[in-house]
Design an enzyme around this catalytic site. Structure first.
Site, PDB file in Angstrom:
ATOM      1  CG  ASP A  36    -109.926   4.883 -31.391  1.00  0.00           C
ATOM      2  OD1 ASP A  36    -109.163   4.746 -30.424  1.00  0.00           O
ATOM      3  OD2 ASP A  36    -109.846   4.223 -32.448  1.00  0.00           O
ATOM      4  CE1 TYR A  81    -116.425  -0.251 -28.635  1.00  0.00           C
ATOM      5  CE2 TYR A  81    -115.966  -2.588 -28.338  1.00  0.00           C
ATOM      6  CZ  TYR A  81    -115.640  -1.254 -28.113  1.00  0.00           C
ATOM      7  OH  TYR A  81    -114.533  -0.931 -27.381  1.00  0.00           O
TER       8      TYR A  81
END
Lengths: 245, 245
Positions: free
Chosen positions: B53, B111
């Site tokens: 994002d 992540y």
């Protein structure tokens, strides 16, 4: 009047340096004085331990200021945190005796020069390191650094713009650490001439990349001639790490 | 045609995200494709392992592209390094078999969510961490994270904009490290829904600050209702750490 000592951490990337210049110039001192003056309704001037140049950072810059404000240190620190831009943070506030002076009372300063010695630079540390692609020889750099430790005339390692009466300074230690091709050079001394740490870093880079030998650094020092020494390493790799009183 | 796999590190602060949008939008994919197309004189499209994002970073994003170029990998990597902006660096290039596909062949992704849990944020890491002033309880966060490990329907942890057929995913591990009030949360899994890691981070922050209990996370998961779960933690703390094939 109260005398308050502050420890300041800043990312100097956006600033013209620590020292206040004209009123609209972006300086660390200017930003802090503006917030302190607003907080106290007084005209506050801070005394820094010394200036840092345009683009140089600090983890432990020290300054002090006098005020009649009755605010608690905690309230002051929170106010400063809320009103300063996010690249300047006051990490400590302390009440000190009236005669304490951030510049005159310095016992020693430690600067940190950071080199990213990977083939390609790291995007996350790019603003706070100087990237040198060519692999540096740390042992040679350590050998060269030994010639600089001690009391010397550092004329060769000062900007020719420097106008001090004496160029004699004492370097207490130079420590060079390497980890995953990130090189940290800590230089501690009793005082530094204009651009001195950046020229030392430039000289050590010259040695590490074998453009110069460690013995050349000794000769460079003895020459007392800025024009025959190394280039000034970039500002963004430099950080005022600690000031001791 | 050659099929080339690249590993990409980027500071996502300036970008609208990884995935190419309209031609003038700042995206990581757009920047890389432009340089590759110029380099090869071909119209190059890269296939990313997935999007990240706006504002999210990467240390090990992976993408691949097909080309007829005869350039060596070394020449390609140097060209990319010289022409990409300094916040995007290709850390590895590798020639892979023709059927390798960066998205379809993903085995797992890791992540990293970074939290600066000091009272005042650090100016040097401010772009890559989320600052939480209130001291977080790491043990409670670890206890909560255990409910999320394993195969679950993560509907409560996906943006309501997510339109996947199934919201079942498997999280292999969640590791939470703390050092000097810097908290690193590593989340490894076989796939992630839209905003999933940021909502997990938001939930763990809720637990660490005692707004929620670890057991609330279990209930949140069972509810399968996004509207009853935690807020999405800020993008800048998130980094795509590693993709495994």
């Amino acid at each position: 009047m109260r005398n308050i000592k502050m420890t300041i951490k800043y990312d100097g990337s956006r600033y013209k340096g620590f020292q206040r210049l004209k009123d609209n110039d972006m300086t660390i001192q200017g930003k802090i004085e503006d917030v302190l003056s607003k907080m106290t309704n007084e005209h506050i001037e801070i005394i820094g331990s010394g200036r840092t140049d345009m683009g140089v950072h600090a983890r432990g810059q020290v300054a002090n200021f006098k005020t009649n404000s009755k605010l608690s240190l905690k309230k002051m620190q929170d106010y400063l945190y809320n009103y300063l831009p996010e690249d300047i943070v006051i990490t400590e506030l302390e009440e000190v005796e009236e005669r304490f002076h951030s510049r005159y009372n310095v016992k020693s300063k430690t600067y940190l020069y950071k080199i990213d010695n990977n083939k390609y630079h790291d995007p996350f540390t790019r603003r706070y390191t100087t990237h040198i692609e060519k692999k540096l020889n740390i042992d040679l750099m350590r050998e060269a650094s030994e010639y600089l430790v001690g009391e010397h005339d550092f004329t060769s390692f000062a900007s020719s713009k420097s106008k001090k009466k004496s160029n004699v300074r004492e370097i207490h230690s130079i420590v060079i650490n390497e980890n995953n091709n990130m090189i940290d050079i800590y230089v501690q001394g009793n005082g530094f001439l204009y651009n001195m740490v950046r020229i030392i870093a430039g000289a050590l880079i010259d040695v590490g990349s074998k453009r110069k030998t460690p013995q050349d650094i000794k000769i460079m020092l003895e020459n007392k001639d800025r024009s025959k020494s190394s280039d000034t390493a970039p500002a963004k790799g430099l950080c005022l790490y600690k000031v001791t009183y």
